[in-house]
Design an enzyme around this catalytic site. Structure first.
Site, short mmCIF file in Angstrom:
data_model
loop_
_atom_site.label_atom_id
_atom_site.label_comp_id
_atom_site.label_asym_id
_atom_site.label_seq_id
_atom_site.Cartn_x
_atom_site.Cartn_y
_atom_site.Cartn_z
N HIS A 1 -1.08 -1.15 -4.26
CA HIS A 1 -2.45 -0.90 -3.69
C HIS A 1 -2.42 0.76 -3.46
O HIS A 1 -1.84 1.21 -2.75
CB HIS A 1 -2.44 -1.81 -2.50
CG HIS A 1 -3.68 -1.77 -1.69
ND1 HIS A 1 -4.64 -2.58 -1.96
CD2 HIS A 1 -4.17 -0.86 -0.71
CE1 HIS A 1 -5.68 -2.24 -1.19
NE2 HIS A 1 -5.35 -1.30 -0.46
N HIS B 1 -8.13 0.58 -4.19
CA HIS B 1 -9.20 0.25 -3.21
C HIS B 1 -9.69 1.46 -2.92
O HIS B 1 -9.21 2.54 -2.29
CB HIS B 1 -8.18 -0.27 -1.96
CG HIS B 1 -8.89 -0.51 -0.81
ND1 HIS B 1 -8.45 -0.46 0.47
CD2 HIS B 1 -10.47 -0.49 -0.47
CE1 HIS B 1 -9.44 -0.55 1.38
NE2 HIS B 1 -10.64 -0.71 0.60
N MET C 1 -9.53 7.53 -0.82
CA MET C 1 -10.30 7.93 0.35
C MET C 1 -11.16 9.29 -0.03
O MET C 1 -10.30 10.24 -0.30
CB MET C 1 -9.90 7.89 1.73
CG MET C 1 -8.97 6.73 1.87
SD MET C 1 -7.93 6.84 3.59
CE MET C 1 -7.03 5.29 3.57
N MET D 1 -12.22 3.63 -1.08
CA MET D 1 -12.96 3.87 0.10
C MET D 1 -13.88 5.20 0.15
O MET D 1 -13.42 6.43 0.48
CB MET D 1 -12.04 3.90 1.16
CG MET D 1 -11.53 2.60 1.74
SD MET D 1 -10.13 2.70 2.65
CE MET D 1 -8.83 2.86 1.23
N ASP E 1 -4.74 3.22 -2.18
CA ASP E 1 -5.93 3.64 -1.49
C ASP E 1 -6.54 5.22 -1.67
O ASP E 1 -6.10 6.09 -1.32
CB ASP E 1 -5.67 3.93 0.13
CG ASP E 1 -5.24 2.29 0.57
OD1 ASP E 1 -6.15 1.28 0.46
OD2 ASP E 1 -4.04 2.06 0.83
N GLY F 1 -3.30 4.15 7.69
CA GLY F 1 -2.38 2.95 7.89
C GLY F 1 -1.88 2.94 9.32
O GLY F 1 -2.37 3.75 10.02
N ASP G 1 -6.56 -6.49 4.34
CA ASP G 1 -5.81 -5.26 4.20
C ASP G 1 -5.84 -4.80 5.61
O ASP G 1 -6.90 -4.67 6.18
CB ASP G 1 -6.39 -4.52 3.37
CG ASP G 1 -5.99 -2.93 3.02
OD1 ASP G 1 -5.12 -2.49 3.60
OD2 ASP G 1 -6.64 -2.21 2.24
N MET H 1 -11.41 -6.46 5.27
CA MET H 1 -10.65 -5.54 5.98
C MET H 1 -10.38 -5.97 7.18
O MET H 1 -11.09 -6.52 8.11
CB MET H 1 -11.45 -4.47 6.07
CG MET H 1 -11.61 -3.44 5.01
SD MET H 1 -9.88 -2.84 3.97
CE MET H 1 -9.24 -2.08 5.40
N SER I 1 2.49 -0.29 6.29
CA SER I 1 3.69 0.31 7.06
C SER I 1 4.79 -0.90 7.16
O SER I 1 5.99 -0.65 7.28
CB SER I 1 3.26 0.48 8.53
OG SER I 1 2.09 -0.45 8.90
N SER J 1 0.82 -1.26 0.01
CA SER J 1 0.00 -0.03 -0.02
C SER J 1 0.82 1.25 -0.03
O SER J 1 1.51 1.44 1.03
CB SER J 1 -1.06 0.07 1.12
OG SER J 1 -1.42 1.41 1.31
C1 DX5 Z 1 -6.38 1.37 5.17
C2 DX5 Z 1 -6.14 0.96 3.99
C3 DX5 Z 1 -4.72 0.21 4.09
C4 DX5 Z 1 -3.39 0.74 4.59
C5 DX5 Z 1 -2.86 -0.41 5.25
O1 DX5 Z 1 -7.79 2.01 4.99
O2 DX5 Z 1 -6.90 0.40 3.21
O3 DX5 Z 1 -4.39 -0.10 2.66
O4 DX5 Z 1 -2.56 1.54 3.65
O5 DX5 Z 1 -1.82 -0.07 6.21
P1 DX5 Z 1 -0.99 -0.89 7.15
O6 DX5 Z 1 -0.84 -2.21 6.55
O7 DX5 Z 1 0.07 -0.17 7.61
O8 DX5 Z 1 -2.10 -1.26 8.17
ZN ZN Z 2 -6.35 -0.36 1.38
#
Ligand code: DX5
Ligand code: ZN
Length: 229
Positions: A32, A65, A36, A67, A34, A143, A174, A136, A197, A8
């Site tokens: 990946h 992804h 949002m 959101m 994200d 993250g 994820d 999820m 992370s 991600s």
């Molecule tokens: C959170 C995202 C994830 C996020 C995961 O809503 O969808 O993709 O980046 O980050 P880590 O691996 O640090 O939990």
């Molecule tokens: Zn994600």
């Protein structure tokens, strides 16, 4: 398809996105991304223009992804732009079957995401319409959160449903996926692993991807759901 890792870029340096993607090139199966909108989740990241620029700058397939609210309206454009996989959240979709078909028609794999409290059984009949189910393992939005192990039985249930119907369904996890948690996910039935992370927090992100993949492969080989064929 065996184990796949999708780093991600939420945990990457947004001022140097193409360079950050390059750091995992050759090791990552997907990137990946994200998206949002600060409505479906309480955070704001990037949208279609940035994804279009990234698609022009990288060779690794892009896994979007979304959101966002109203994915019925916005998601197909990500597929049309060239994303290899586009995942919407079922909680936000008005017509998930139509939407999955629209994404596939636009040339991408269709993914459907479930928040941690959303049950999978309610959507069992939809599984043939999608290519990937995203389970999820944190509340979406940020993250670096702690893995919710209460979700693990849902991963297992999703794999049972897919096997019971003989579906070639990818199951993605994820949130909080790391060296400490990836094996329990693989053992339960996941085969696509998002890690933010755990990859971009490492000194060598590509090595972190390879190490996570190796761990997941070992766990899958001895899992209940892997036929070994
Ligand atoms: C959170 C995202 C994830 C996020 C995961 O809503 O969808 O993709 O980046 O980050 P880590 O691996 O640090 O939990
Ligand atoms: Zn994600």
């Amino acid at each position: 398809m065996g184990v796949q890792v999708s780093p991600s870029i939420l945990s990457a340096d947004f001022a140097r996105l193409a360079d950050e993607c390059q750091r995992v090139a050759g090791a990552a199966d997907w990137l990946h991304v994200d998206v949002m909108d600060n409505h479906f989740v309480p955070n704001l990241t990037l949208g279609l223009p940035v994804v279009e620029s990234l698609l022009a700058a990288v060779t690794t397939p892009v896994d979007c992804h979304l959101m966002i609210e109203d994915p019925d309206r916005w998601a197909p454009a990500y597929a049309e732009a060239g994303a290899g996989s586009v995942t919407f959240h079922v909680e936000a979709a008005t017509a998930p079957i139509t939407l999955a078909r629209d994404i596939r028609r636009a040339g991408a794999r269709a993914g459907m995401g479930l928040r941690p409290a959303t049950p999978v059984d309610a959507y069992a009949d939809l599984l043939p319409e999608i290519d990937m189910l995203l389970v999820m393992t944190v509340e979406p939005g940020f993250g670096g959160q702690r893995f919710l192990d209460v979700v693990v039985p849902k991963i297992r249930r999703a794999r049972e449903l897919a096997k019971g119907r003989d579906l070639d369904l990818w199951i993605q996890v994820d949130g909080g996926v790391s060296a400490e948690t990836i094996e329990v996910c693989a053992d339960a039935g996941a085969d696509v692993f998002v890690a933010g992370s755990a990859v971009y927090g490492a000194d060598d992100p590509a090595a972190a991807v390879r190490s996570l993949a190796a761990q997941a492969e070992r766990a899958t080989a001895s899992s209940w759901w892997c036929t070994g064929s």
